[in-house]
Design a protein around this motif. Structure first.
Motif, PDB file in Angstrom:
ATOM      1  N   UNK A  30      -9.521 -38.665   6.606  1.00  0.00           N
ATOM      2  CA  UNK A  30      -8.976 -37.851   7.583  1.00  0.00           C
ATOM      3  C   UNK A  30      -9.650 -36.888   8.388  1.00  0.00           C
ATOM      4  N   UNK A  31     -10.822 -36.412   7.860  1.00  0.00           N
ATOM      5  CA  UNK A  31     -12.113 -35.672   8.522  1.00  0.00           C
ATOM      6  C   UNK A  31     -12.464 -36.727   9.842  1.00  0.00           C
ATOM      7  N   UNK A  32     -12.787 -37.800   9.683  1.00  0.00           N
ATOM      8  CA  UNK A  32     -13.423 -38.532  10.659  1.00  0.00           C
ATOM      9  C   UNK A  32     -12.117 -38.836  11.593  1.00  0.00           C
ATOM     10  N   UNK A  33     -10.779 -38.958  11.238  1.00  0.00           N
ATOM     11  CA  UNK A  33     -10.012 -39.004  12.183  1.00  0.00           C
ATOM     12  C   UNK A  33      -9.712 -40.611  12.602  1.00  0.00           C
ATOM     13  N   UNK A  79     -10.793 -27.172   5.232  1.00  0.00           N
ATOM     14  CA  UNK A  79      -9.393 -27.245   5.639  1.00  0.00           C
ATOM     15  C   UNK A  79      -8.520 -28.099   5.079  1.00  0.00           C
ATOM     16  N   UNK A  80      -8.993 -29.238   5.002  1.00  0.00           N
ATOM     17  CA  UNK A  80      -8.173 -30.541   4.616  1.00  0.00           C
ATOM     18  C   UNK A  80      -7.910 -30.180   2.868  1.00  0.00           C
ATOM     19  N   UNK A  81      -8.879 -29.895   2.107  1.00  0.00           N
ATOM     20  CA  UNK A  81      -9.151 -29.618   0.979  1.00  0.00           C
ATOM     21  C   UNK A  81      -7.833 -28.629   0.537  1.00  0.00           C
ATOM     22  N   UNK A  87      -6.192 -30.757  13.909  1.00  0.00           N
ATOM     23  CA  UNK A  87      -6.030 -31.628  15.108  1.00  0.00           C
ATOM     24  C   UNK A  87      -7.177 -31.364  16.119  1.00  0.00           C
ATOM     25  N   UNK A  88      -7.060 -31.910  17.357  1.00  0.00           N
ATOM     26  CA  UNK A  88      -8.428 -31.611  18.154  1.00  0.00           C
ATOM     27  C   UNK A  88      -8.599 -30.077  18.629  1.00  0.00           C
ATOM     28  N   UNK A  89      -7.606 -29.620  18.684  1.00  0.00           N
ATOM     29  CA  UNK A  89      -7.469 -28.313  18.969  1.00  0.00           C
ATOM     30  C   UNK A  89      -8.260 -27.102  17.997  1.00  0.00           C
ATOM     31  N   UNK A  90      -8.128 -27.818  16.580  1.00  0.00           N
ATOM     32  CA  UNK A  90      -8.329 -26.972  15.484  1.00  0.00           C
ATOM     33  C   UNK A  90     -10.123 -27.215  15.531  1.00  0.00           C
ATOM     34  N   UNK A  91     -10.235 -28.429  15.874  1.00  0.00           N
ATOM     35  CA  UNK A  91     -11.812 -28.731  15.761  1.00  0.00           C
ATOM     36  C   UNK A  91     -12.473 -27.742  16.784  1.00  0.00           C
ATOM     37  N   UNK A  92     -11.954 -28.147  18.039  1.00  0.00           N
ATOM     38  CA  UNK A  92     -12.453 -27.196  19.099  1.00  0.00           C
ATOM     39  C   UNK A  92     -12.756 -25.759  18.856  1.00  0.00           C
ATOM     40  N   UNK A  93     -11.674 -25.303  18.066  1.00  0.00           N
ATOM     41  CA  UNK A  93     -11.659 -23.697  17.645  1.00  0.00           C
ATOM     42  C   UNK A  93     -12.819 -23.449  16.742  1.00  0.00           C
ATOM     43  N   UNK A 102     -23.219 -19.429   9.000  1.00  0.00           N
ATOM     44  CA  UNK A 102     -23.863 -19.666   7.466  1.00  0.00           C
ATOM     45  C   UNK A 102     -24.972 -20.303   7.278  1.00  0.00           C
ATOM     46  N   UNK A 103     -25.726 -20.043   6.488  1.00  0.00           N
ATOM     47  CA  UNK A 103     -26.915 -20.839   6.181  1.00  0.00           C
ATOM     48  C   UNK A 103     -26.586 -22.374   5.725  1.00  0.00           C
ATOM     49  N   UNK A 104     -27.618 -23.038   5.953  1.00  0.00           N
ATOM     50  CA  UNK A 104     -27.307 -24.624   5.887  1.00  0.00           C
ATOM     51  C   UNK A 104     -27.085 -24.673   4.505  1.00  0.00           C
ATOM     52  N   UNK A 105     -25.969 -25.697   4.162  1.00  0.00           N
ATOM     53  CA  UNK A 105     -25.720 -25.979   2.671  1.00  0.00           C
ATOM     54  C   UNK A 105     -24.510 -25.231   2.101  1.00  0.00           C
ATOM     55  N   UNK A 106     -24.453 -23.949   2.889  1.00  0.00           N
ATOM     56  CA  UNK A 106     -23.225 -22.896   2.107  1.00  0.00           C
ATOM     57  C   UNK A 106     -21.765 -23.568   3.083  1.00  0.00           C
ATOM     58  N   UNK A 107     -20.883 -23.242   2.456  1.00  0.00           N
ATOM     59  CA  UNK A 107     -19.640 -23.433   2.806  1.00  0.00           C
ATOM     60  C   UNK A 107     -19.137 -22.430   4.052  1.00  0.00           C
ATOM     61  N   UNK A 108     -18.551 -22.658   4.909  1.00  0.00           N
ATOM     62  CA  UNK A 108     -18.245 -21.706   6.044  1.00  0.00           C
ATOM     63  C   UNK A 108     -16.784 -21.707   6.015  1.00  0.00           C
ATOM     64  N   UNK A 109     -16.286 -20.565   6.118  1.00  0.00           N
ATOM     65  CA  UNK A 109     -14.447 -20.442   6.179  1.00  0.00           C
ATOM     66  C   UNK A 109     -14.451 -19.759   7.582  1.00  0.00           C
ATOM     67  N   UNK A 110     -14.018 -20.402   8.481  1.00  0.00           N
ATOM     68  CA  UNK A 110     -14.003 -19.951   9.819  1.00  0.00           C
ATOM     69  C   UNK A 110     -12.632 -19.183  10.208  1.00  0.00           C
TER      70      UNK A 110
END
Length: 334
Positions: A30-33, A79-81, A87-93, A102-110
């Motif tokens: 789903x991530x890849x689309x 987000x999928x978890x 959608x494309x708009x979500x990814x654009x956002x 966030x630093x590399x390797x950390x989870x980012x909650x946008x």
């Protein structure tokens, strides 16, 4: 969450790819689309290459872009978890909201900022920093202005906030209005009665409402007068209490019309004024009420002003480039 970043044992500046591992293959799909279109979107907009290797994605590119793209991929997976679609708009956002914070390797909650707007059809999320600030101000202030070019979400987000407040019971009705000013046409030449003449000018407001509420519910609420869509001229003499009121295309309101509209605000109401100073359709020599209100109300307590640029355009990317081209041409002629 189980996502790990694997990198070769070399100096950071020498790393040419960043490898992310995603344990749930179903979510990775789903991530890849479909046909990897989500990956293609990120590659195109962020200037990286993304290679799929089993349950890993390798992001190739310069360090800054690589880390930003990795942040977006992590956020999509999170987000999928959480059981939410992408959608494309979500990814654009996600890309617009600075996923490299966030630093590399950390989870980012946008989208953990409390900015999600709940409507009957779908949740709505601001996609740029300017949109986030705008939505926050609409909740915090009784009168808010959203000023900027077409496609930046000024009206769409205002209506979404109104629907959210209506559903929660914070207001009892929604009133949406526009000046019935023609871009080269006259109402009298159009066929039909007054409603049929005016409705084409109100269509963008109908479209926004139908995005947030089922069509049958919109129709029922309009019959009950709990949702009203009407030209600005119809607001004269009214007091708008316990309502969420939006005036769209306010650059086409005259100074007197703007003053009339602003003074309709009643107890328990919120009012939003949106407009684009570059698209004034008033007759030559007639001052725009939006510009006057902006000048007069700056600094007044309870009034907020939010400004948008071509960077906030959330329509087709070409729209942003068109706006930038016009702005550049105007700057040359100034």
């Amino acid at each position: 969450m189980g996502i790990s970043a694997l990198t070769p044992p070399t100096k950071a500046e020498d790393i040419v790819e960043l490898v992310l591992e995603f344990p749930d293959n179903r979510l990775l799909i789903d991530l890849c689309g479909e046909y990897d279109r989500n990956l293609a979107q990120i590659e195109h907009q962020m200037g990286v290459h993304i290679l799929r290797r089993g349950n890993r994605l390798a992001v190739v590119g310069d360090k800054g872009a690589r880390e930003q793209a990795a942040g977006v991929l992590r956020s999509i997976y999170a987000r999928l978890e959480a059981g939410r679609g992408v959608g494309a708009g979500d990814i654009d956002g996600m890309m617009r909201l600075g996923s490299a914070a966030a630093p590399e390797g950390e989870q980012i909650e946008l989208f953990s900022t409390g900015m999600e707007l709940r409507t009957r059809k779908k949740p709505i999320e601001p996609r740029t920093e300017a949109q986030k600030a705008y939505v926050a101000n609409l909740f915090q202030n009784e009168l808010g202005f959203g000023i900027g070019p077409a496609g930046t979400g000024k009206t769409y987000l205002a209506v979404a906030v109104g629907v959210t407040m209506f559903i929660s019971g914070a207001v009892e009705k929604i009133i949406l209005s526009r000046p019935a000013v023609e871009a080269g046409e006259r109402l009298g030449f159009l066929p039909g009665d007054m409603k049929e003449k005016v409705d084409p000018y109100m269509q963008p407001l109908y479209d926004a409402l139908n995005d947030f509420l089922p069509a049958k519910q919109v129709q029922k609420l309009m019959e009950e007068k709990r949702i009203e869509i009407a030209p600005l001229a119809f607001m004269r003499g009214r007091t708008l209490s316990n309502a969420f009121v939006v005036l769209d295309e306010a650059q086409n309101a005259t100074t007197m019309q703007m003053k009339m509209f602003l003074t309709r605000l009643g107890e328990g109401s919120r009012m939003v004024i949106t407009g684009d100073r570059t698209q004034i359709d008033l007759p030559r020599g007639v001052a725009s009420g939006l510009a006057e209100a902006e000048r007069i109300l700056k600094g007044v307590k309870g009034v907020s002003f939010n400004y948008f640029t071509s960077k906030d355009v959330v329509r087709h990317p070409l729209v942003a480039r068109i706006i930038e081209a016009y702005e550049s041409d105007e700057a040359k002629g100034a």
